[in-house]
Enzyme design. Structure first.
Site, short mmCIF file in Angstrom:
data_model
loop_
_atom_site.label_atom_id
_atom_site.label_comp_id
_atom_site.label_asym_id
_atom_site.label_seq_id
_atom_site.Cartn_x
_atom_site.Cartn_y
_atom_site.Cartn_z
N ASP A 33 113.01 66.25 37.03
CA ASP A 33 113.12 64.90 37.17
C ASP A 33 113.89 64.43 36.08
OD1 ASP A 33 112.22 62.16 37.04
OD2 ASP A 33 110.56 62.79 38.32
N GLN A 96 105.48 54.77 44.57
CA GLN A 96 106.46 55.35 45.21
C GLN A 96 107.97 54.52 44.88
OE1 GLN A 96 106.43 56.70 49.18
NE2 GLN A 96 108.20 58.07 48.86
N HIS A 102 108.14 63.74 48.37
CA HIS A 102 108.19 64.68 47.31
C HIS A 102 106.97 64.74 46.56
CE1 HIS A 102 109.09 60.65 45.75
NE2 HIS A 102 108.55 61.09 44.78
N PHE A 103 106.65 65.89 45.99
CA PHE A 103 105.60 66.09 45.04
C PHE A 103 106.38 66.18 43.19
CE2 PHE A 103 103.04 67.57 48.33
CZ PHE A 103 101.70 67.46 47.95
N HIS A 104 105.39 65.55 42.65
CA HIS A 104 105.85 65.87 41.10
C HIS A 104 104.99 66.88 40.53
CE1 HIS A 104 107.52 61.53 40.50
NE2 HIS A 104 106.65 61.39 41.60
P1 DGP Z 1 108.30 58.34 42.92
O1 DGP Z 1 108.25 57.19 42.15
O2 DGP Z 1 107.05 59.11 43.17
O3 DGP Z 1 109.21 57.93 44.41
O4 DGP Z 1 109.20 59.34 41.93
C1 DGP Z 1 110.43 59.36 41.95
C2 DGP Z 1 110.79 60.39 40.88
O5 DGP Z 1 112.32 60.68 40.94
C3 DGP Z 1 110.74 59.39 39.50
O6 DGP Z 1 109.81 60.32 38.65
C4 DGP Z 1 112.25 59.50 38.92
C5 DGP Z 1 113.08 60.45 39.64
N1 DGP Z 1 114.32 60.33 39.94
C6 DGP Z 1 114.87 58.84 40.29
N2 DGP Z 1 116.23 59.20 40.58
C7 DGP Z 1 116.47 60.48 40.30
C8 DGP Z 1 117.73 61.14 40.09
O7 DGP Z 1 118.97 60.52 40.50
N3 DGP Z 1 117.68 62.72 39.98
C9 DGP Z 1 116.34 63.07 39.72
N4 DGP Z 1 116.27 64.44 39.43
N5 DGP Z 1 115.24 62.41 39.67
C10 DGP Z 1 115.22 61.17 39.72
#
Ligand code: DGP
Length: 138
Positions: A33, A96, A102-104
């Site tokens: 992330d 979200q 996705h999972f964190h």
């Molecule tokens: P959610 O809010 O549960 O949809 O989480 C989305 C996550 O994705 C958040 O923790 C930030 C991450 N994220 C956003 N944009 C990007 C990206 O361009 N690349 C990566 N690796 N992570 C991203």
């Protein structure tokens, strides 16, 4: 809401945007992330075009959980994390922000607070050494 083919994770899946990859199989992809809530924060996404877990096929959900479990184990072992938090948000009211399921996977330690969700972007180069430790434990 219809699935948006241009969401950021769909673009990562198509290779249009780079990611710090941890693992990939035919149904899932795991990567770091870029807005980590803790050092080692990883994401596991389905390769299905599904906005959230409610839209995902049972087969896709099973594959997503299997890879999430694999990554959680690697995060725990590779980083020596005493705890590992799994989070999965469905819909904007649930927090979200990227509308591709996705999972964190977030390492947790006693007394260490998490950073705010999806707030501060780090330089992707700083994620590589941490990713190497997770990959090494897969
Ligand atoms: P959610 O809010 O549960 O949809 O989480 C989305 C996550 O994705 C958040 O923790 C930030 C991450 N994220 C956003 N944009 C990007 C990206 O361009 N690349 C990566 N690796 N992570 C991203």
């Amino acid at each position: 809401m219809a699935y948006d083919n241009n969401n950021i994770f769909a673009r990562i899946l198509r290779g249009e945007i780079p990611c710090v990859k941890l693992f990939e199989d035919d149904k899932t992809l795991a990567f770091m992330d870029v807005m980590p809530q803790a050092e080692g924060h990883a994401l596991v996404i389905s390769k299905e075009a599904a906005e959230n877990i409610l839209d995902l096929s049972p087969d896709g959900a099973a594959a997503l959980i299997a890879t999430t479990r694999k990554i959680a184990k690697a995060v725990k072992k590779g980083l020596g994390a005493p705890g590992v938090m799994l989070a999965q948000l469905n819909g904007a009211p649930a927090g979200q922000s990227v509308f591709h399921v996705h999972f964190h996977v977030i390492p947790r330690s006693d007394g260490v607070d998490m950073h705010l969700h999806a707030r501060d972007m780090v330089d992707a180069r700083t994620l590589e050494p941490v990713a190497a430790k997770i990959r090494g434990a897969l």
